[in-house]
Design an enzyme around this catalytic site. Structure first.
Site, PDB file in Angstrom:
ATOM      1  N   ARG A 258      39.386  65.366 -16.588  1.00 11.11           N
ATOM      2  CA  ARG A 258      40.246  66.089 -15.641  1.00 11.11           C
ATOM      3  C   ARG A 258      41.663  66.215 -16.187  1.00 11.11           C
ATOM      4  NH1 ARG A 258      40.427  68.034 -10.339  1.00 11.11           N
ATOM      5  NH2 ARG A 258      38.204  67.622 -10.085  1.00 11.11           N
TER       6      ARG A 258
ATOM      7  N   ARG B  51      43.993  58.479  -6.687  1.00 12.35           N
ATOM      8  CA  ARG B  51      44.272  59.835  -6.193  1.00 12.35           C
ATOM      9  C   ARG B  51      44.838  60.733  -7.309  1.00 12.35           C
ATOM     10  NH1 ARG B  51      47.666  60.766  -0.583  1.00 12.35           N
ATOM     11  NH2 ARG B  51      47.001  62.893  -0.147  1.00 12.35           N
TER      12      ARG B  51
ATOM     13  N   THR C 229      34.011  67.326 -11.432  1.00 13.37           N
ATOM     14  CA  THR C 229      33.660  67.863 -12.749  1.00 13.37           C
ATOM     15  C   THR C 229      32.236  67.489 -13.141  1.00 13.37           C
ATOM     16  OG1 THR C 229      34.772  65.956 -13.741  1.00 13.37           O
ATOM     17  CG2 THR C 229      36.013  68.015 -13.612  1.00 13.37           C
TER      18      THR C 229
ATOM     19  N   GLU D  10      44.292  65.636  -3.043  1.00 12.73           N
ATOM     20  CA  GLU D  10      44.990  65.217  -4.258  1.00 12.73           C
ATOM     21  C   GLU D  10      46.132  66.131  -4.718  1.00 12.73           C
ATOM     22  OE1 GLU D  10      41.588  62.988  -6.842  1.00 12.73           O
ATOM     23  OE2 GLU D  10      41.144  65.021  -6.174  1.00 12.73           O
TER      24      GLU D  10
END
Length: 514
Positions: free
Chosen positions: A68, A100, A199, A450
């Protein structure tokens, strides 16, 4: 595990706070190294970036966290040519894990670091570099090949510039700094683009169980976990809207795997997206069974329809399911679509630092965040506010300090500083971006968990702007490095005045938090 094996029975352990902090892994510290090519006007042409993540002693969730971070290394900016590689480093520390943002903040703050570097290398305001490199509303493609549809970041940026009176405040900040040596102010804009999906493709699914009772009440069970973010409230709203009943007729059964089996974590900011569609699916199944009865009794309340359905032996329970379509990225082939959609936002931050102590105050923060057609504006604004303040802790306050013997020094509230009421911006303005429906999700909404945390990067950049003014007074110009968390100690040392130079050079890099 040792005690359970020895006693051959389940064992529960309750730790003190200091023990828990010593044993438990933290958010992954990252080291970023970059090379950036750009024109004289600040338009970025190429970037080569290497990310190193401190995974601790085991892999845990370090790989998806790193992935990510890689996906967010360009934040909201169009970089035509980019190469980014990541490595998870095994270290002799507790295994680091998810928090987070899940790698997004680490990638985005690295991006803002090289944007700031470009601006200062050119002698320009870094906000100028931010603005000219923003993604266009249509036709932009990310470095990993995903087409951006309805990219609102440029429109939101211009809206915040106007509503926050950025141009006039920039002049006022510069005037203040020219008149003050030991107090300095900084101003910074902060765009945010955050990918919304797990993901890992298989995790983008959810289920729900809905019961309608003969008195017209509704019981909803879903696979999401309520942790104060308002998920149950949103699920009740969806069920009430689908079944046509008042909100006070809808009840929630706490999440349990005997109701909804094989649930996924409530994470990736898509809890409402996934579970909301599952609740809707279950309600639509029930509505389909009640269609003939409703046609025979137009305008009748659900209690009357439900009783008639029960007498007619119609099933008033349904299991709903949803899976996000068209997802999946292949890192070997470097192709695919990792995110269902993107959340956008822009914020403007004004800060004041005390050059002699490094202490800082956030004078004003303006946030405009895109949540599509909000399921619940009150809940969403609360999430934006809370996420931002939590992000301030990450980027400004919460430093992990390890002693030479390997023990954690910051193991409690006396040494580990989290945000307090005094850290909240004095003037705090949060708005939701309007007239931007997201037709890919439930009721055209967007997740909100987030993304708002990343607005706090703007506080770090505004602090850096204030430090640059102090350094200029002391004959120091051009790019400089200051790591996060940007604590008062780091702020103080970076100012480079005659007092601090007696103890450290102005370009000193204090030891990192790893």
């Amino acid at each position: 595990g040792v005690a359970a094996a020895k006693l051959n029975k389940p064992v529960r352990i309750a730790l003190d706070r200091d023990q828990d902090m010593c044993i438990t892994g933290q958010r992954h510290p990252f080291l970023a190294r970059y090379k950036v090519g750009f024109n004289n006007d600040g338009k970025i042409q190429a970037a080569d970036i290497k990310l190193y993540s401190n995974g601790g002693f085991s892999l845990d969730l370090s790989r998806p966290v790193l992935e990510r971070a890689l996906f967010h290394i360009e934040n909201s900016y169009s970089v035509p040519n980019m190469r980014v590689t990541g490595r998870v480093c095994r270290t002799n520390l507790p295994t680091n894990t998810a928090f987070r943002g899940f790698g997004g903040p680490q990638g985005m703050v690295a991006c803002e670091a090289y944007i700031d570097h470009v601006g200062r290398a050119l002698g320009k305001n870094p906000d100028e570099i931010r603005k000219i490199n923003l993604y266009k509303p249509r036709g932009s493609i990310t470095p990993y090949g995903q087409l951006l549809v309805d990219c609102h970041v440029k429109e939101i940026y211009e809206s915040v510039e106007e509503s926050a009176d950025y141009a006039a405040r920039r002049v006022a900040v510069d005037a203040f700094n020219a008149q003050n040596k030991w107090k300095k102010r900084g101003l910074a804009m902060q765009p945010v683009k955050f990918g919304m999906s797990f993901t890992a493709k298989f995790m983008n699914q959810a289920s729900a169980l809905v019961h309608v009772y003969t008195d017209g009440t509704v019981l909803v069970s879903h696979g999401g976990t309520e942790m104060g973010q308002g998920l149950h409230t949103k699920m009740c709203q969806i069920a009430a809207a689908e079944l046509g009943v008042p909100l006070d007729k809808v009840y929630i059964a706490e999440t349990a795997t005997d109701k909804c089996a094989n649930t996924i974590p409530t994470a990736a900011s898509v809890g409402a997206d996934l579970n909301g569609f599952a609740v809707q699916d279950a309600c639509q199944q029930i509505n389909a069974r009640l269609e003939k009865l409703r046609a025979a009794k137009p305008g009748a309340p659900l209690s009357e329809i439900a009783m008639a359905a029960w007498l007619d032996r119609v099933d008033l329970s349904a299991h709903g399911f949803y899976k996000t379509p068209e997802l999946g990225f292949d890192f070997e082939k470097k192709e695919g679509k990792p995110f269902h959609y993107f959340s956008y936002g822009v914020s403007c931050h004004e800060v004041e630092i005390d050059v002699l102590t490094g202490d800082f105050t956030v004078l004003r923060t303006d946030i405009l965040h895109d949540v599509g057609n909000s399921l619940n504006p009150a809940v969403d604004i609360g999430q934006v506010e809370g996420g931002f303040v939590q992000g301030m802790g990450l980027f400004m306050l919460e430093e992990m300090v390890w002693m030479k013997n390997g023990q954690l020094f910051t193991r409690g509230p006396s040494t580990y500083k989290i945000p307090s009421a005094n850290d909240v911006p004095i003037d705090f303005r949060v708005r939701l971006f309007e007239d931007a429906p997201n037709r890919r999700t439930i009721y055209s909404s967007k997740g909100v968990g987030e993304p708002p945390l990343n607005h706090a990067i703007g506080v770090y950049m505004a602090i850096k702007d204030a430090i640059a003014s102090a350094r200029k007074d002391n004959g120091l110009t051009g790019p400089f490095r200051i790591d996060t968390p940007c604590t008062v100690e780091r702020i103080r040392l970076a100012c480079g005045d005659e007092v601090s130079r007696e103890f450290a050079q102005p370009n000193i890099i204090p030891n990192g938090s790893w």
